[in-house]
Structures are given as C-alpha cells and as structure tokens.
Design a protein around this motif. Structure first.
Motif, short mmCIF file in Angstrom:
data_model
loop_
_atom_site.label_atom_id
_atom_site.label_comp_id
_atom_site.label_asym_id
_atom_site.label_seq_id
_atom_site.Cartn_x
_atom_site.Cartn_y
_atom_site.Cartn_z
N MET A 8 0.62 -0.93 0.21
CA MET A 8 0.80 -0.11 -0.48
C MET A 8 1.00 1.67 -0.29
SD MET A 8 -2.99 -1.34 -0.59
CE MET A 8 -4.48 0.49 -0.53
N GLU A 9 2.10 0.81 0.69
CA GLU A 9 3.08 2.85 0.38
C GLU A 9 3.60 2.18 -0.81
OE1 GLU A 9 4.14 4.67 2.52
OE2 GLU A 9 2.95 3.98 4.27
N GLY A 54 3.79 6.11 -5.33
CA GLY A 54 3.55 6.05 -7.69
C GLY A 54 1.99 6.19 -7.65
N THR A 55 0.66 6.25 -6.83
CA THR A 55 -0.21 6.74 -7.78
C THR A 55 -0.59 8.23 -7.36
OG1 THR A 55 -1.17 4.67 -7.30
CG2 THR A 55 -2.49 5.95 -7.68
N HIS A 56 -0.42 7.94 -5.66
CA HIS A 56 -0.43 9.62 -5.31
C HIS A 56 0.83 10.55 -4.62
CE1 HIS A 56 -4.85 9.29 -6.20
NE2 HIS A 56 -4.82 7.94 -5.16
N PRO A 57 1.87 11.05 -4.97
CA PRO A 57 2.56 10.84 -4.97
C PRO A 57 2.33 12.40 -4.16
CG PRO A 57 2.51 11.74 -7.16
CD PRO A 57 2.12 10.97 -6.73
N ALA A 65 -9.40 6.96 4.57
CA ALA A 65 -9.73 5.58 4.10
C ALA A 65 -10.25 5.66 2.60
CB ALA A 65 -11.21 5.50 4.99
N LYS A 66 -11.70 6.35 1.61
CA LYS A 66 -11.55 6.12 0.42
C LYS A 66 -9.78 6.18 -0.75
CE LYS A 66 -11.50 11.12 -0.27
NZ LYS A 66 -12.73 13.20 -0.48
N VAL A 67 -9.23 6.98 -0.13
CA VAL A 67 -8.08 6.53 -1.40
C VAL A 67 -7.82 4.86 -0.96
CG1 VAL A 67 -5.33 7.69 -1.52
CG2 VAL A 67 -7.23 9.07 -0.70
N ILE A 68 -7.02 4.76 0.17
CA ILE A 68 -7.05 3.46 0.23
C ILE A 68 -8.15 2.39 -0.21
CG2 ILE A 68 -6.37 1.70 1.32
CD1 ILE A 68 -5.29 4.08 4.06
N LYS A 69 -9.15 2.37 -0.10
CA LYS A 69 -10.27 2.08 -0.90
C LYS A 69 -10.23 2.13 -1.97
CE LYS A 69 -13.85 2.34 2.61
NZ LYS A 69 -15.14 2.97 2.89
N GLN A 70 -9.99 3.09 -2.69
CA GLN A 70 -9.97 3.20 -4.51
C GLN A 70 -9.03 2.44 -5.23
OE1 GLN A 70 -12.29 4.58 -5.74
NE2 GLN A 70 -11.23 3.36 -7.63
N LEU A 71 -7.69 2.18 -4.47
CA LEU A 71 -6.14 1.47 -4.23
C LEU A 71 -6.67 0.15 -4.88
CD1 LEU A 71 -3.66 4.18 -3.19
CD2 LEU A 71 -4.27 3.95 -5.57
N VAL A 72 -7.10 -0.09 -3.90
CA VAL A 72 -7.51 -1.61 -2.93
C VAL A 72 -8.70 -2.46 -4.85
CG1 VAL A 72 -8.22 -3.73 -2.08
CG2 VAL A 72 -7.16 -1.83 -1.07
N MET A 74 3.43 -1.92 -9.50
CA MET A 74 1.24 -2.17 -9.89
C MET A 74 0.93 -0.71 -10.00
SD MET A 74 -0.85 -3.96 -6.91
CE MET A 74 0.00 -5.32 -7.59
N SER A 75 1.16 0.49 -9.29
CA SER A 75 1.10 1.85 -9.89
C SER A 75 1.28 2.24 -10.67
CB SER A 75 1.33 3.22 -8.56
OG SER A 75 2.88 3.02 -8.86
N LYS A 76 2.46 1.53 -11.57
CA LYS A 76 2.13 2.11 -13.06
C LYS A 76 3.61 3.55 -12.76
CE LYS A 76 0.94 -1.40 -15.31
NZ LYS A 76 -0.43 -1.52 -14.35
N ALA A 77 4.10 4.17 -12.02
CA ALA A 77 4.37 5.07 -11.51
C ALA A 77 6.05 5.27 -12.48
CB ALA A 77 5.25 5.21 -10.53
#
Length: 242
Positions: free
Chosen positions: A22-23, A28-31, A40-47, A170-173
């Motif tokens: 998750m880190e 990678g997705t939200h620098p 919580a909504k950020v983690i939920k969306q990434l999952v 996985m983040s495709k950064a």
C-alpha cells in the motif's frame, strides 16, 4: 526471544507485505500524499483498482520466502520444486499451498491474508499495535514450530521490501523510487509486529528518543538490531538494482 513461532512470523510477513504494498501503491499513484495521512477512500479506491493483481503479487513475493523456511539450501528447494512440474498456468493457490508445505501452514497464511485484505477493504492499513493485540490474545499460537530469530527477521524484512516494490510497480509510476524514509518507517513497524510482547505504538515517543532508539527498542537486543540493519540494507540494494 531467541526464536519466533512460525505462525507469528507468517502473520507478520503477511501484514508487512500488505503495508509495503500500500505504501508503494500510494506513493506511485498519489505522490502528492507522500508523508501525509491517507484517507480511507484513497486506500479503498487503490484496492478496488488493483484487486485482481494483489493475490498474484503476494504469492510472487512470499513464495521464495516460504520455500526458504522449508528447505536447508537453495539446491534442495530447487530440486523439490522441479519435481512438481509447475508451469505458467499453475494457479497462485496451488503455488502457495506447495510453498507452505502443510495444510496448517497454508491455513495460517490464508487467514492472515484475509485479515489484511479485510482491513484494506475498510480503508485501513492495520497498525502494529492492532496486529499485536490480536497476536498476543491468540492462544492458538504455539512454540512447537519455531524459527531462529535472524531467519524470522530476514523473512519479514524481505516481505516488506518486496511488497513495497510490488506496489510501486503496480502503480505504473513513471519514476520508480524506493524512498529511504518509507523503508525506515516500514522496518520499525515490521520488527514491532514480529518481536514485541506489548501491544503498543512503536512510534509513541519517537520525537523524544530519536529514530535509532526506536530501532533498538523494537529490535529487542543488539544482535537483532544488527541483523535488521544488514538485511534491510541488502534488500534495499537488491531492489534498487532491479
């Protein structure tokens, strides 16, 4: 603690993988959120966005670690692995069953996986003190199947680092970086979950005593501290090359 129960190592390994994952995904997705608390909504969306990739990433990360706990040498592990004729079509579930070596071990890892996924689906990465509260209250954890503490430390360190690297990939950064500040924080949490006998926040007084003191506290003794630093630095170097 000169040895660690296998169940605890497996659970700490699994929790460490997911925190690292998750880190990596978040960075990678939200620098813009690096170093900040994630809602919580950020983690939920990434999952949700990567749900189909997580199981395979987990098995890829822990497969060699679990094998190393079963066999005394790399050659023995490869000889046994070769006799099973696995291929690219072999399911992640079957590979994990094989790597665990027994139904009891497999059930432990699967249950730990489910607990971590359930926490993430609620938008929450399990904190060390939450993990420890469950572990220390679990009377089913025995000392019959134990691992030497250096082996346990190396297993958890590698799981965390692999999870972190998998999350970044996985983040495709575009710019893939293992941040030292993140690694340092993840290692404290990992050692706390593996070695601590108290369900307390390992960072509670970090501002007062300093990072080195926090590391020494969660490591319990000087030998563990040196083992942690050596393995952390080696894992960091290995993954940075990749």
């Amino acid at each position: 603690m000169s040895s660690c129960p296998w169940q605890r190592v497996a659970r700490a390994m699994t929790r460490g993988f997911f925190e690292g994952l998750m880190e990596g995904l978040c960075e990678g997705t939200h620098p813009e959120l690096i170093g900040k608390r994630r809602e919580a909504k950020v983690i939920k969306q990434l999952v949700a966005d990567h749900y189909g990739e997580i199981a395979q990433a987990f098995v890829s990360a822990v497969f060699p670690l679990l094998l190393s706990l079963r066999f005394d040498s790399y050659d023995l592990a490869m000889a046994d692995l070769g006799s099973h004729h696995f291929d690219s079509h072999t399911s992640a579930k079957l590979l994990l069953r094989y790597a665990c070596g027994s139904k009891e071990a497999y059930d432990t890892v699967v249950e730990a996986y489910r607990q971590q996924m359930n926490s993430l689906l609620l938008g929450h990465v399990q904190r060390p003190e939450e993990f420890l509260k469950v572990i220390l209250e679990d009377h089913e954890v025995t000392t019959e199947n134990v691992l030497d503490t250096p082996v346990a430390i190396r297993t958890v360190v590698r799981a965390i680092m692999q999870g972190y690297a998998e999350g970044i990939k996985m983040s495709k950064a575009v710019y893939r970086q293992l941040r030292q500040q993140t690694v340092l924080r993840l290692m404290v949490n990992g050692m706390s979950t593996l070695l601590s006998d108290e369900a307390v926040d390992p960072w509670l007084d970090a501002d007062t005593i300093g990072l080195e003191a926090v590391y020494k506290r969660v490591s319990i003794n000087a030998f563990n501290y040196e083992t942690l630093l050596d393995e952390m630095n080696q894992a960091y170097a290995d993954l940075s090359l990749e």
